[in-house]
Design an enzyme around this catalytic site. Sequence first.
Site, PDB file in Angstrom:
ATOM      1  N   ASP A  67       0.834  -1.133  -0.019  1.00  0.00           N
ATOM      2  CA  ASP A  67      -0.228  -0.169  -0.080  1.00  0.00           C
ATOM      3  C   ASP A  67       0.967   1.191   0.061  1.00  0.00           C
ATOM      4  OD1 ASP A  67       1.084  -0.156   2.555  1.00  0.00           O
ATOM      5  OD2 ASP A  67      -0.978  -1.311   3.412  1.00  0.00           O
ATOM      6  N   ASP A 136      -8.721  -3.095  14.228  1.00  0.00           N
ATOM      7  CA  ASP A 136     -10.053  -3.516  13.773  1.00  0.00           C
ATOM      8  C   ASP A 136     -10.159  -4.683  12.773  1.00  0.00           C
ATOM      9  OD1 ASP A 136      -8.969  -2.203  11.456  1.00  0.00           O
ATOM     10  OD2 ASP A 136      -9.907  -0.468  11.407  1.00  0.00           O
ATOM     11  N   HIS A 138      -8.343  -4.957   9.988  1.00  0.00           N
ATOM     12  CA  HIS A 138      -8.065  -4.676   8.454  1.00  0.00           C
ATOM     13  C   HIS A 138      -6.554  -5.076   8.123  1.00  0.00           C
ATOM     14  CE1 HIS A 138      -5.710  -0.883  10.050  1.00  0.00           C
ATOM     15  NE2 HIS A 138      -4.889  -1.420   9.314  1.00  0.00           N
ATOM     16  N   GLU A 143     -10.311  -1.426   5.067  1.00  0.00           N
ATOM     17  CA  GLU A 143     -10.611  -1.173   6.155  1.00  0.00           C
ATOM     18  C   GLU A 143     -12.310  -1.933   6.283  1.00  0.00           C
ATOM     19  OE1 GLU A 143      -9.437   0.541   8.443  1.00  0.00           O
ATOM     20  OE2 GLU A 143      -8.381   2.172   7.805  1.00  0.00           O
TER      21      GLU A 143
END
Length: 261
Positions: A67, A136, A138, A143
């Site tokens: 990324d 979370d 990801h 996300e």
Amino acid sequence: MEVVIVPDATAGGELIAEAIAALLRRKPDALLGVATGSTPLPIYRALASKVASGSVDASRARICQLDEYVGLPAGHPESYRSVVLREVIEPLGLSEASFMGPDGAAEDVQAACEAYDRALTEAGGVDLQLLGIGTDGHIGFNEPCSSLASRTRIKTLTEQTRVDNARFFDDDIEQVPHHVITQGIGTILDSRHPILLATGEGKAEAVAQTVEGPVASIVPASALQLHPHATVVVDEAAASKLKLADYFRATYAAKPGWQGL
């Protein structure tokens, strides 16, 4: 999905580095997908040590990004291109020619996303993709509620992810970009061997949901359950909420050595 529980982050880094070394011995020009952040640093240190000692030759390895932030100035020290050059390319003695990544400064970001996804395919596909996991759930910057079939694309970061990443920007959340380019979940699942490393108690809930919960977009990493050769390496703290931890320990202990990671 194989789950391997190790004593600590150093042991996890050594285990995964040896898996990369074994791959490079079989396929010297393998395409390695790398992640950024603090979690994979033990992997890169252990791999660089193996290269320095001569136990593995990484001179023909190819490196690709998972990324990239959108909009950071060229050469910004926290752009992921800069981070990968600093933490992976240079320690392994590679040149920038061995490295490929998305253009976060492109005028047409969507076209840059599509070009990078296409470039990974044209390069023969990613042989081994390193992953971390967010609190979370990801992976990459996919996300919660990202499509499990998603390809490389632009994403808007959640406030929690920006908070988590502010430590790399002098703890100033205002410096953390709102947008990123990320390999999609579908792109990640195209890799031949995704390996996720998670360390610390703060990742325990996300790890439990990823490994033992249902496959659901609310926990993007759970999509790894769909891959025929996904490996999750966790330290004792990150494994603390796994109901099947004893089973995972027993199965790994009984695994034939010739199978590798």
